[in-house]
Structures are given as C-alpha cells and as structure tokens.
Motif scaffolding. Structure first.
Motif, mmCIF file in Angstrom:
data_model
loop_
_atom_site.group_PDB
_atom_site.id
_atom_site.type_symbol
_atom_site.label_atom_id
_atom_site.label_comp_id
_atom_site.label_asym_id
_atom_site.label_seq_id
_atom_site.Cartn_x
_atom_site.Cartn_y
_atom_site.Cartn_z
ATOM 1 N N LEU A 103 40.517 48.450 31.278
ATOM 2 C CA LEU A 103 39.123 48.195 30.903
ATOM 3 C C LEU A 103 39.075 48.088 29.380
ATOM 4 O O LEU A 103 38.838 49.072 28.677
ATOM 5 N N PRO A 104 39.279 46.891 28.836
ATOM 6 C CA PRO A 104 39.403 46.727 27.379
ATOM 7 C C PRO A 104 38.055 46.570 26.685
ATOM 8 O O PRO A 104 37.731 45.516 26.144
ATOM 9 N N PHE A 105 37.296 47.648 26.699
ATOM 10 C CA PHE A 105 35.932 47.562 26.173
ATOM 11 C C PHE A 105 35.646 48.592 25.083
ATOM 12 O O PHE A 105 34.492 48.825 24.724
ATOM 13 N N LEU A 106 36.703 49.209 24.552
ATOM 14 C CA LEU A 106 36.535 50.164 23.463
ATOM 15 C C LEU A 106 36.658 49.464 22.118
ATOM 16 O O LEU A 106 37.325 48.434 22.000
ATOM 17 N N GLY A 107 36.039 50.058 21.107
ATOM 18 C CA GLY A 107 36.148 49.498 19.762
ATOM 19 C C GLY A 107 37.418 49.916 19.057
ATOM 20 O O GLY A 107 37.864 49.270 18.107
ATOM 21 N N TRP A 134 38.157 35.814 15.214
ATOM 22 C CA TRP A 134 37.189 36.657 15.926
ATOM 23 C C TRP A 134 37.668 38.097 16.061
ATOM 24 O O TRP A 134 36.856 39.026 16.030
ATOM 25 N N SER A 135 38.961 38.291 16.213
ATOM 26 C CA SER A 135 39.449 39.657 16.428
ATOM 27 C C SER A 135 39.470 40.472 15.146
ATOM 28 O O SER A 135 39.233 41.683 15.164
ATOM 29 N N GLN A 136 39.755 39.813 14.012
ATOM 30 C CA GLN A 136 39.775 40.508 12.725
ATOM 31 C C GLN A 136 39.107 39.620 11.672
ATOM 32 O O GLN A 136 39.779 39.056 10.804
ATOM 33 N N PRO A 137 37.802 39.487 11.737
ATOM 34 C CA PRO A 137 37.116 38.608 10.784
ATOM 35 C C PRO A 137 37.244 39.122 9.359
ATOM 36 O O PRO A 137 37.092 40.317 9.105
ATOM 37 N N ASP A 138 37.543 38.192 8.450
ATOM 38 C CA ASP A 138 37.595 38.523 7.025
ATOM 39 C C ASP A 138 36.191 38.291 6.472
ATOM 40 O O ASP A 138 35.851 37.191 6.031
ATOM 41 N N VAL A 139 35.377 39.318 6.520
ATOM 42 C CA VAL A 139 33.972 39.196 6.157
ATOM 43 C C VAL A 139 33.816 38.778 4.702
ATOM 44 O O VAL A 139 32.957 37.958 4.363
ATOM 45 N N GLY A 140 34.667 39.306 3.835
ATOM 46 C CA GLY A 140 34.579 38.940 2.433
ATOM 47 C C GLY A 140 34.820 37.457 2.214
ATOM 48 O O GLY A 140 34.100 36.799 1.455
ATOM 49 N N TYR A 141 35.829 36.925 2.879
ATOM 50 C CA TYR A 141 36.123 35.501 2.773
ATOM 51 C C TYR A 141 34.968 34.677 3.328
ATOM 52 O O TYR A 141 34.519 33.696 2.722
ATOM 53 N N GLU A 142 34.476 35.067 4.488
ATOM 54 C CA GLU A 142 33.388 34.325 5.120
ATOM 55 C C GLU A 142 32.148 34.317 4.232
ATOM 56 O O GLU A 142 31.442 33.303 4.144
ATOM 57 N N GLU A 143 31.873 35.431 3.568
ATOM 58 C CA GLU A 143 30.706 35.490 2.688
ATOM 59 C C GLU A 143 30.848 34.542 1.494
ATOM 60 O O GLU A 143 29.860 33.988 1.015
ATOM 61 N N LYS A 144 32.072 34.354 1.027
ATOM 62 C CA LYS A 144 32.284 33.395 -0.058
ATOM 63 C C LYS A 144 31.947 31.975 0.398
ATOM 64 O O LYS A 144 31.322 31.205 -0.322
ATOM 65 N N VAL A 145 32.372 31.643 1.633
ATOM 66 C CA VAL A 145 32.118 30.290 2.144
ATOM 67 C C VAL A 145 30.638 30.097 2.433
ATOM 68 O O VAL A 145 30.043 29.084 2.038
ATOM 69 N N LEU A 187 40.707 52.994 29.952
ATOM 70 C CA LEU A 187 39.900 52.421 28.882
ATOM 71 C C LEU A 187 40.812 52.093 27.705
ATOM 72 O O LEU A 187 41.603 52.935 27.265
ATOM 73 N N THR A 188 40.703 50.870 27.194
ATOM 74 C CA THR A 188 41.568 50.439 26.098
ATOM 75 C C THR A 188 40.757 49.703 25.038
ATOM 76 O O THR A 188 39.623 49.276 25.279
ATOM 77 N N ASP A 189 41.357 49.533 23.882
ATOM 78 C CA ASP A 189 40.769 48.787 22.778
ATOM 79 C C ASP A 189 40.649 47.322 23.186
ATOM 80 O O ASP A 189 41.612 46.723 23.677
ATOM 81 N N TRP A 190 39.498 46.705 22.947
ATOM 82 C CA TRP A 190 39.296 45.320 23.370
ATOM 83 C C TRP A 190 40.267 44.367 22.690
ATOM 84 O O TRP A 190 40.612 43.312 23.243
ATOM 85 N N LYS A 191 40.772 44.765 21.506
ATOM 86 C CA LYS A 191 41.687 43.888 20.782
ATOM 87 C C LYS A 191 43.068 43.827 21.412
ATOM 88 O O LYS A 191 43.890 42.988 21.046
ATOM 89 N N THR A 192 43.349 44.709 22.383
ATOM 90 C CA THR A 192 44.658 44.695 23.057
ATOM 91 C C THR A 192 44.671 43.782 24.277
ATOM 92 O O THR A 192 45.726 43.600 24.895
ATOM 93 N N ALA A 193 43.531 43.203 24.641
ATOM 94 C CA ALA A 193 43.454 42.418 25.874
ATOM 95 C C ALA A 193 44.410 41.223 25.871
ATOM 96 O O ALA A 193 44.931 40.833 26.915
ATOM 97 N N GLY A 194 44.646 40.641 24.692
ATOM 98 C CA GLY A 194 45.563 39.510 24.624
ATOM 99 C C GLY A 194 46.998 39.899 24.902
ATOM 100 O O GLY A 194 47.801 39.079 25.347
#
Length: 835
Positions: free
Chosen positions: A128-132, A616-627, A202-209
């Motif tokens: 159940l990969p629904f944990l943060g 989507w799995s590890q968004p670089d928010v700083g980079y995105e804010e620059k764009v 229960l697992t981290d959602w980022k491990t689903a891949g």
C-alpha cells in the motif's frame, strides 16, 4: 440501436451533473448532435475530477444525480431522438478505501472474496504505497496510530484521514487486552508488530516504481488493475453497465484503455456477446503511424487520436515545417542532443529502469523461471536487459499474442523489434533476446512451458504504459521544436507528409474504420484543437517565427535567473503562449488577465513531465520558481507583449483558417465526427486541467449565419458545425460512401479537397491550406492572389452534375475543372452536395 452520426463528449463532475446535462440537450439537438458521449459516471473517489478512479462499478455516482438522474437524462435525450454513450473503465478501479472491494481486500487479504478480482501477486503481502515517508519514519513521527474506524466499526491503523483495517485474526494481538488505543499507539514497536501481522504493508509512495505487488494503471498506484479476463470479474464489474444497455438507457459504449487488458480481443468478444450485435462500441486505442486497426475486433473503431495525427499532414507545410526542428536542434539541452529516435529510446530506457523498475523485475522473474525450465543458461540480469531492449525497440503500444498465438502482423512487428534489439545489445544479452522472442512468437515452445502465457500477457501489459509515459508524458515535453506535432498518436520525429499522406490515411480509414470516431480535441489531448491549428501555421513562416524568438530572447534576458529558463524551455514558453493568445490580442483585457494563471501551471507540469531538471517524484521547487517567475515577468513586460501581439497577428488569422478547415474535414471525412465539449465554438486550451472548463449551459445557442471574420470566429465555427451536421442528418448516405482524393492544379498547396460518395449521390469538401499572409483584411477569406489560377480537377464521371453549396446555397454545375476562387468567394471553406 442507431449508429451515431455525431457525438458530443461531455465531462461530468467539476460542476456538471445529470441535471445540467438535461438542460444542455435542447442545444445539442439544435447543434445536430446524435449522441451525448459521457465521461465515466460510476461512483468514484470523493472529489474526483475525472471519474476514472471508480470505487463502485455498479453504482451511478450519487454526486451526479444517481441512477434516477441518469435515467432522467436518458429520457430527455431519447425524447428528442438523441442517444447516450457511456465511457466505461474495465482496466482498473481505485485502490482506495472508499472502494468496498478494495477495502475488503485490505481487511482480509487473500481471504477476501475480491482478492482475485484485482491483479495482485499474493505470494507476498499487499503493498500500500500511500505514505509520504518510509513506514518507520512515519511511526516515529506519530502519524501512524492504532484507532477505531467509525465507518466500519473495526480497529485500524490510522494514517491522517485513512483507516487501514486490521485483519480480524489480529484484533486481539493489536489490542493486547487493553482498550487504551493511545497507550498502544505510543509504543512504536507495538505499532510495527501490528503492522507486520497484517496481509498488507504500508510503504512510501515513491517506492511504487521499484516494487509493487499489484498491476497499476500507468504510474498511478491509486488505480489497481482488474482481472476482467476472469468471467466472474467481468460479470461483477459490468453488471450495471449491461443492465443499462439491456433496458435501453444506454445506446453505446466507449472502452477506456483497451490495451491495458490481458486479452483485449477476448474481452471485446465477451462484451459484444453480452450487449448484442448492434450496440456501437468504441475503444480508446492509440495507433502509431502506419499501424492498422484490428478489424477483427467486434467494435466500430477507435476514439480518434489517429485522425488528429492525419490532420497534421493536411495542414502543416510539409516543405517548410522541418526548418523549425533544424533551427532548434542546437538549442537542445546538453546531454540530450541526440536525434528524435535516440531521445525516444532514452526516454523508454529511463521509464524501464526507473519508473517501471518493479514491473520489469516481475516480468524478468517469469522469464527466468521459464528459462530454467527450458534449461537455458540465462541470468536474471541478462533477461532484464533483453526485456528492456525489446520494449525499447517495439514501435507500437503493444502486440496481442495470447495462448492461441498471435497474427502475422504481430510476428513481423516482434521480428523487427528483435533485430533492432539484437543490433543494440551487448553480446551476452543477445541469447536472452532470442529466448524472449521465442516465448512470444513460437506457440509450440510456449505450450510446453507453464506460465508462458502469463509472461506474454505481462510483457504486453508493460509495453503500452512504457510507450505512453516515455513518448506522450516525457519526450513530448522535451522535444519542443514544433509542439503542434506533439500530440497523442502523433510522431513529431518524422516529417509531415502533406495532402498525399492525408489522402492515403483517409482512404485507408474509409476501408478499415469508417465508423470510428473522428476527434480533434479530447480530455487527454496535449492542447485544444484551435491552439494546435494555430501552431501549425508556424511551419508556414518559420523564418519569421525564428527571428521573433531570437528578438524576444534578447528582450527578456534580464528576467532569467542564473541562465534559467534554458533555451529549450524558453522556446516552449513562446509556443505555448502563441497557442493560447487571445484572438483579440491585447485588447481582450479579460483574457489577457487569465494568461498567467493558465500558462504557469502548464509550464510547471511540462517541466516535471520532461524529467530533466524536475519531476513529479522529486520536484525541484526552486528551479520551477525560477521558470515560472520568468513567465510572470514576461507577461508583465509591456515591450514584449506589444511585440508578441504584433508578430502573432498574421499567425492568428492563418490559424483560424486552419481551425475552420479541420472542422469541415472532421465533419465530412470518413468516420463519425466527435466534438469535445465547448470546442464547437473555440478550444484554445492547454493540457488538462486547462481543457476542462465548465460549460455555461444557459448561454449556449447556435447563432444565425455570422460573417467569416476574426471577431466572429467562435460564432462562425459553431454555425459551421450546426450547418454541416444538419446536412449529414438529412443526407447520411453522402458521407458514408467511397473516399476520392481531388487534385489541385498547384500540387495541393493552397487547398485540399476530397469527394465522398458516387456520381449519383456525393459531397465535395474543399478547404484552404497554407494561408499565412493570404487572408483579406478583416475577413477569414483568401485573397484574390491566393486563389488566382488555381483549380480542382474532378473525375470525368462527375462532370455535368448539379451541386448545391451547403453553406451559402449557391448552385453549380460541375465541369472537369473548377476554380477555387469561385468556391471561396463568400466562405472560408466549401461543401458542395449533389442536388
């Protein structure tokens, strides 16, 4: 049942329910629609914006009006002679606790009566990969606690607002003879022990891949695959749908994601047997260029993505369009400067090694077991590489080999993929490629090996998601040279073929899929049909566009943050903005004020889909804010806005001409015209959710004939749709006959034309093409210079026939040739019907 002659796709939810749809019906009747084509309406996860996350396949969503509301809508439709087509979702359901089947599986594990309804590997606990974060971290943080689930009156592990039910056999262990749940929750070791006793983890959602114990829809762990190949699962998941067909409420079906099923052909045979021979059925199937439709499937055809790809051939300048790609090539980001084909392979490889690592390992485990039984000395690592190599080389979404074997075409496709994979493979992997190829195409070998059929199924269910995610949701956001071609079913890596290619595609369509839907916009297209039509025109004046972007790059240089955005991203921003720029330009103040709110989330999505500087799995928010900050700045930069507006002016008129041309083509070419909600007026949208605005039902009305001018475009397009659909309704036979390409004296540069029917009863469609700089001032009409000396050459058997213009009522007698100046005298497009 009546076959549709036109459909209108309506997106339910987000403010649209059955009552709203009932109010829409009189307008649809006036527009000339024969069938309302509804998005999924079964009960979905609360707050769903699309309905594909079904929680109860046998309940009409109460939020939409429930079964009573649906029947009322059907009655209103049927009373006016219209039908109802439902979009159903046999491939998956929501892996959500609101789904009672899924809740049962979580609560009881393999003991659940629904354990085999879902495509779950029960050799291990259900993931159940629904944990943060990792389970241990969440427990340490106190976010996972023992609690009482009030909805089901059972103990559960609570994570935020979700209550994961404990297996009944573990209740005593969990409670430890104590009713103090807070005290139990305060002991991390105790929570871990309770968790370990469950049939799930229960697992981290980022491990689903990397690891997942069930088949998911693409990369979405919240959607779990259904085993509709099992007759009992088919019956249980289609009970209400079949009842609605049998009692006459529903008049047709659209099948979502047919390629996700274990055996699409067998499913469709079972469905056809259940609904009878006459019910129209359409399948969501993405055909690659040159890929034929499976005419053996007992359906009318696809939902029409391949039709959109053919329109690019019709409307893009096949002689000049390549200049955009060539000019843009040096701007590609460092490390991603390969050819389009190389970049596609790289995107597939990334999906296989990262996003779908777990699925590849599962298929490789099956292959390893088969290799051991066949006494083939192959390691799991080489089999993984072989699987990756074959899937990367596969030019289509999937093949369809089953226990009964595959057809000759699949064998040829797989043989070509095998050779390409061998050419690219290391020596030690080639034997593994040959072994996997043998499993896929040699039926005698497969019959002799247990689980070979499952291997075939799993590999084919994997290849489709890889193609979709690598091509449409990765490469299409990296290769930004000419984004008009970056469309579902399209192939921006090859040059457009012009009218000749379009005619060939339509001739084939008339033979193999004359009853398929012809779409120009859908809920899944990358941009709205009118935005795409406008962007096609960049190919007509590439030098002007290139010079403009170079000018804007200098003009907006001060808004970059540490060389961000990169040149390829900036190039994308200007094209995306061109697609949605208001028709009225800077003078349309209301539309201008919304540009930032629309463009910014689109660019953020594009960056994450490209998976280069963010994802989507590890968004670089700083980079995105620059764009996105760059986007905000340039939209507030008056000199740039004025320059952009002036530069775009001729592209807008040419784009509107393209829009009207593709509209008439859709309404008259082989297939059933499908209109996405609101696009009968204008659709300058970006990808979802920008393309899902709520219809203002009260304001919708078909106008009287407007003037063909920029200011009246939306009214004129709507009037054109209504006028031609009325013609189709009056004379359906005219649009069901043979497809005959018509040549133009200038080599089909200025117009495209085709006949439908026979000399006894026919329709002749003529539309302009390549109109940049060739329209009259303040009118969507070609100039005299553009039409001078250009004429159609008609087949001798049509000479002397009397025809009537469906748009302005003028009468003509056909000769062997016909001047297009006469045809385009008063209208942007022309439709002549036999008198």
């Amino acid at each position: 049942m009546t076959l549709p002659h036109s459909t209108y796709r309506l997106q339910f939810r987000n403010g649209m329910d059955f009552a709203g749809a009932c109010r829409l019906v009189p307008y649809l009747e006036r527009l000339g629609i024969s069938h309302l084509y509804a998005s999924p309406i079964m009960t979905a996860v609360g707050g769903s914006t699309h309905g594909y996350d079904v929680t109860d396949a046998n309940e009409i969503d109460p939020a939409l009006g429930g079964l009573e509301g649906l029947r009322a809508l059907a009655e209103v439709l049927h009373a006016r002679g219209l039908g109802l087509i439902l979009d159903i979702v046999p491939n998956h359901m929501a892996a959500h606790l609101e789904n009672p089947w899924w809740h049962s599986v979580v609560a009881l594990g393999a003991d659940s009566p629904f354990a085999r309804h879902f495509d779950i590997d029960w050799t291990e606990p259900l993931t159940l990969p629904f944990l943060g974060k990792a389970f241990e971290e969440e427990v340490a943080d106190g976010t996972i606690r023992l609690a009482h689930d009030p909805a089901h009156d059972t103990p559960a592990l609570r994570y935020h607002d979700s209550f994961y039910p404990l297996h009944p056999g573990t209740h005593d262990q969990a409670l430890e003879g104590s009713a103090d749940l807070e005290q139990i929750s305060s002991n991390p070791a105790g929570i871990a022990a309770i968790h370990a006793a469950q049939p799930w983890r229960l697992t981290d959602w980022k491990t689903a891949g990397r690891h997942l114990s069930y088949r998911r829809f693409f990369e979405i762990a919240g959607l779990v695959g259904l085993r509709v190949e099992d007759p009992q699962v088919f019956d249980d998941s289609h009970r209400l749908t079949l009842a609605l067909v049998r009692d006459g409420t529903v008049d047709g079906l659209r099948i979502d994601h047919i390629d996700g099923l274990a055996d699409p052909a067998a499913y469709l045979e079972r469905l056809r047997s259940a609904v009878g021979p006459d019910l129209p059925i359409f399948v969501e199937k993405i055909l690659e260029k040159e890929e034929p439709f499976a005419t053996s499937w007992p359906v009318e055809g696809t939902t029409g993505y391949e039709f959109i790809a053919s329109l690019a051939d019709a409307l893009v300048d096949e002689q000049e369009g390549g200049r955009l790609s060539k000019t843009f090539s040096p701007l590609r980001r460092e490390g991603h400067a390969g050819s389009y084909g190389e970049e596609m392979q790289a995107s597939k490889r990334q999906m296989l090694s990262e996003n779908f690592e777990g699925e590849v390992k599962r298929v490789a485990m099956l292959a390893k077991a088969l290799a051991d039984r066949a006494q083939a000395d192959l390691s799991r690592a080489t089999l993984v590489d072989a699987i990756r190599g074959l899937v990367i080389a596969l030019p289509v979404y999937r093949t369809y080999t089953t226990a009964a074997g595959g057809d000759e075409r699949d064998r040829l496709v797989l043989s070509a993929a095998r050779q390409q994979a061998l050419d690219a493979a290391r020596p030690e992997v080639r034997e593994a490629i040959d072994f996997i190829f043998e499993l896929l195409v040699d039926d005698e070998t497969c019959k002799a090996l247990p689980d070979c059929v499952e291997f075939r199924t799993r590999l084919q269910q994997l290849s489709g998601p890889i193609m979709a995610k690598a091509l449409e949701d990765t490469l299409f956001y990296r290769e930004n040279a000419f984004i008009a071609l970056n469309e579902v079913g399209g192939d921006p890596g090859r040059p457009t073929g012009g009218p000749e290619a379009f005619h060939a595609a339509m001739s084939a369509r008339a033979q193999t899929m004359p009853k398929g839907l012809s779409a120009t916009s859908t809920h899944d297209t990358k941009r709205g049909e009118d935005a795409r039509a406008r962007l096609y025109t960049l190919s007509e004046a590439p030098d002007r566009w290139i010079a403009a972007t170079e000018r804007w790059t200098t003009l907006n240089a001060r808004f970059r943050r540490a060389h961000v955005p990169e040149p390829d991203v900036e190039w994308l921003i200007y094209q995306a903005l061109a697609g949605i720029w208001p028709i009225g330009g800077l003078e349309d103040h209301a539309a201008m004020q919304t540009l930032g709110a629309r463009l910014t989330p689109y660019i953020e999505k594009a960056l994450r889909e490209a998976k280069l500087a963010s994802d989507w799995s590890q968004p670089d928010v700083g980079y995105e804010e620059k764009v996105t900050g760059f986007v905000t700045d340039l939209l507030g930069h008056e000199p740039f806005l004025k320059d952009f507006n002036e530069t775009l002016f001729p592209f807008i008129d040419a784009g509107l001409m393209n829009s009207l041309a593709q509209t008439l083509i859709k309404l008259t070419a082989p297939g059933i015209p499908d209109i996405y909600q609101g696009s009968e007026r204008a659709d300058f949208s970006l990808v979802d959710p920008d393309n899902r605005p709520l219809l203002d039902v009260a304001s919708l009305a078909v106008p009287e004939r407007p003037q063909p001018a920029r200011a009246h475009f939306t009214d004129y397009k709507q009037w054109l749709v209504a006028t031609v659909l009325a013609e189709r309704a009056r004379h359906p036979g005219l649009f069901a006959g043979p497809y005959v390409p018509i040549d133009l004296s200038d080599g089909n540069r200025q117009a495209l034309a085709f006949l439908r029917g026979t000399p006894q009863a026919f329709a002749l469609t003529i539309v302009p093409r390549l109109t940049f700089g060739k329209t009259r001032p303040n009118a969507l009409l070609l100039t005299d210079d553009a039409t001078h000396g250009r004429a159609l050459t008609l087949p001798a058997s049509f000479e002397g026939r009397s025809v009537r213009s469906a748009l302005d009522g003028r009468a003509f007698t056909l000769g062997r040739t016909m001047a297009i100046a006469e045809l385009f005298q008063t209208e942007p497009v022309a439709l002549l019907v036999s008198a």
